[in-house]
Design an enzyme around this catalytic site. Structure first.
Site, mmCIF file in Angstrom:
data_model
loop_
_atom_site.group_PDB
_atom_site.id
_atom_site.type_symbol
_atom_site.label_atom_id
_atom_site.label_comp_id
_atom_site.label_asym_id
_atom_site.label_seq_id
_atom_site.Cartn_x
_atom_site.Cartn_y
_atom_site.Cartn_z
ATOM 1 N N ASN A 10 -16.490 3.534 15.187
ATOM 2 C CA ASN A 10 -15.457 2.642 14.675
ATOM 3 C C ASN A 10 -14.157 3.442 14.587
ATOM 4 O OD1 ASN A 10 -13.828 0.899 13.282
ATOM 5 N ND2 ASN A 10 -14.969 1.001 11.351
ATOM 6 N N LYS A 12 -11.274 2.422 13.950
ATOM 7 C CA LYS A 12 -10.312 1.844 12.997
ATOM 8 C C LYS A 12 -8.919 1.822 13.656
ATOM 9 C CE LYS A 12 -13.237 3.425 9.301
ATOM 10 N NZ LYS A 12 -13.384 3.741 7.909
ATOM 11 N N HIS A 99 -16.296 -5.532 7.813
ATOM 12 C CA HIS A 99 -16.127 -4.157 7.333
ATOM 13 C C HIS A 99 -15.483 -4.210 5.945
ATOM 14 C CE1 HIS A 99 -14.676 -0.079 6.943
ATOM 15 N NE2 HIS A 99 -15.538 0.256 7.885
ATOM 16 N N GLU A 101 -13.176 -2.599 4.691
ATOM 17 C CA GLU A 101 -11.709 -2.569 4.725
ATOM 18 C C GLU A 101 -11.147 -3.969 4.981
ATOM 19 O OE1 GLU A 101 -11.402 0.635 7.568
ATOM 20 O OE2 GLU A 101 -12.225 1.980 6.044
ATOM 21 N N GLU A 171 -22.911 0.229 4.618
ATOM 22 C CA GLU A 171 -21.838 1.196 4.424
ATOM 23 C C GLU A 171 -21.403 1.194 2.958
ATOM 24 O OE1 GLU A 171 -19.657 2.149 8.350
ATOM 25 O OE2 GLU A 171 -18.629 0.493 7.380
ATOM 26 N N GLY A 177 -15.059 7.450 4.489
ATOM 27 C CA GLY A 177 -13.854 8.280 4.582
ATOM 28 C C GLY A 177 -13.677 9.249 3.425
ATOM 29 N N SER A 216 -19.003 8.508 6.148
ATOM 30 C CA SER A 216 -18.879 9.966 6.300
ATOM 31 C C SER A 216 -20.049 10.596 7.046
ATOM 32 C CB SER A 216 -18.692 10.641 4.931
ATOM 33 O OG SER A 216 -17.483 10.192 4.346
HETATM 34 P P1 PGA Z 1 -16.252 7.123 8.050
HETATM 35 O O1 PGA Z 1 -16.094 5.555 8.302
HETATM 36 O O2 PGA Z 1 -17.317 7.618 8.996
HETATM 37 O O3 PGA Z 1 -14.898 7.700 8.369
HETATM 38 O O4 PGA Z 1 -16.654 7.303 6.626
HETATM 39 C C1 PGA Z 1 -17.206 4.743 8.546
HETATM 40 C C2 PGA Z 1 -16.780 3.301 8.642
HETATM 41 O O5 PGA Z 1 -15.969 2.874 7.823
HETATM 42 O O6 PGA Z 1 -17.241 2.572 9.534
#
Ligand code: PGA
Length: 256
Positions: A10, A12, A99, A101, A171, A177, A216
């Site tokens: 992903n 983003k 997601h 976000e 997640e 993140g 992460s």
């Molecule tokens: P990250 O993001 O690996 O940077 O924690 C994962 C995601 O939000 O899909």
């Protein structure tokens, strides 16, 4: 039944044409392990470029293109939105839906997410449905309740049988993140809950749904996480932007 292992990137709101080129070059000739699928999800403007570059490079047929979002509408006056038909036009086969976000920053409701999953399935694409609790919810021991509340409306709208074509990504918001990867134990326990929740409705379907872990995840943690009974791959943000690390993560994905 062997579930496939899925490693999804992903990006983003990151990446560039340069990253598209670097990634497709890096995966040129890369042998994807048996029963493993790799899915790369760049931003909309790079989907067509990735598809074209993938065609020119010698990419395994087990490397697929995914989008990070989609409209639940078919077409029409929805400025700024992108439809499933458009995604199919540029060779997309997976779509990340819901997601955290999108839910938290863009106010996507549980119902919006359920309708998007429905339209993605109707278009013959595979939704990667993201669910997960916040830190406060985990501390308050509400994780299972939250996950159930995110899953149930989707089940109500599409019906449990359709879940054989859905990928779920667990997640935890506190792990995204932050560098705080869930431990294999915490991730497996939560995945087991999700599997059991589905099993209580339809055991056969539950056994077929790939459950990805995201938050992460990196090349140091991937092998152990992927080895857990109910973890069938990962959804990777930050580490998926680093070509060498992402390749390493893909090598640790061994079909079960
Ligand atoms: P990250 O993001 O690996 O940077 O924690 C994962 C995601 O939000 O899909």
């Amino acid at each position: 039944m062997k579930r496939p292992l899925i490693v999804a990137a992903n990006w983003k709101m990151n990446g560039s044409l340069t990253l598209v080129e670097q990634m497709t070059n890096a995966f040129n000739g890369f042998v994807v392990n048996d029963n493993v699928a790799i899915v790369i999800c760049p931003s909309f403007p790079y989907l067509a470029a990735f598809a074209a570059a993938a065609k020119n490079a010698n990419l395994s047929e087990n490397i697929h293109l995914g989008a990070q979002n989609v409209s639940a509408q078919e077409k029409g006056a929805f400025t700024g939105e992108v439809s499933t038909t458009m995604l199919k036009d540029v060779s997309v086969s997976y779509v990340v839906v819901g997601h955290s976000e999108r839910r938290n920053l863009y106010n996507e409701t549980i119902m919006d997410v359920a309708l998007k999953v429905k339209s993605v399935l109707e278009a013959g694409l595979t939704p990667i449905l993201c669910i997960g609790e916040s830190e406060a919810q985990r501390v308050a021991e509400q994780t299972n309740e939250i996950l159930a509340s995110q899953l149930q409306p989707v089940i109500d709208i599409i019906g449990i049988k359709k879940f054989v074509d859905v990928v779920i990504a667990y997640e935890p918001v506190w792990a995204i993140g932050t560098g705080k990867t869930a431990s294999p134990h915490v991730a497996q326990t939560t995945h087991q809950f999700i599997r059991q929740f589905l099993t209580n409705i339809d055991a056969d379907v539950a056994n077929k749904v790939p459950l990805l872990y995201g938050g992460s995840l990196n090349a140091t943690t991937s092998e152990e996480l992927f080895a857990q009974t109910d973890i069938d791959g990962g959804l990777i943000g930050g580490a998926s932007l680093k070509v060498d690390e992402f390749k390493l993560i893909c090598s640790t994905a061994k079909g079960k």
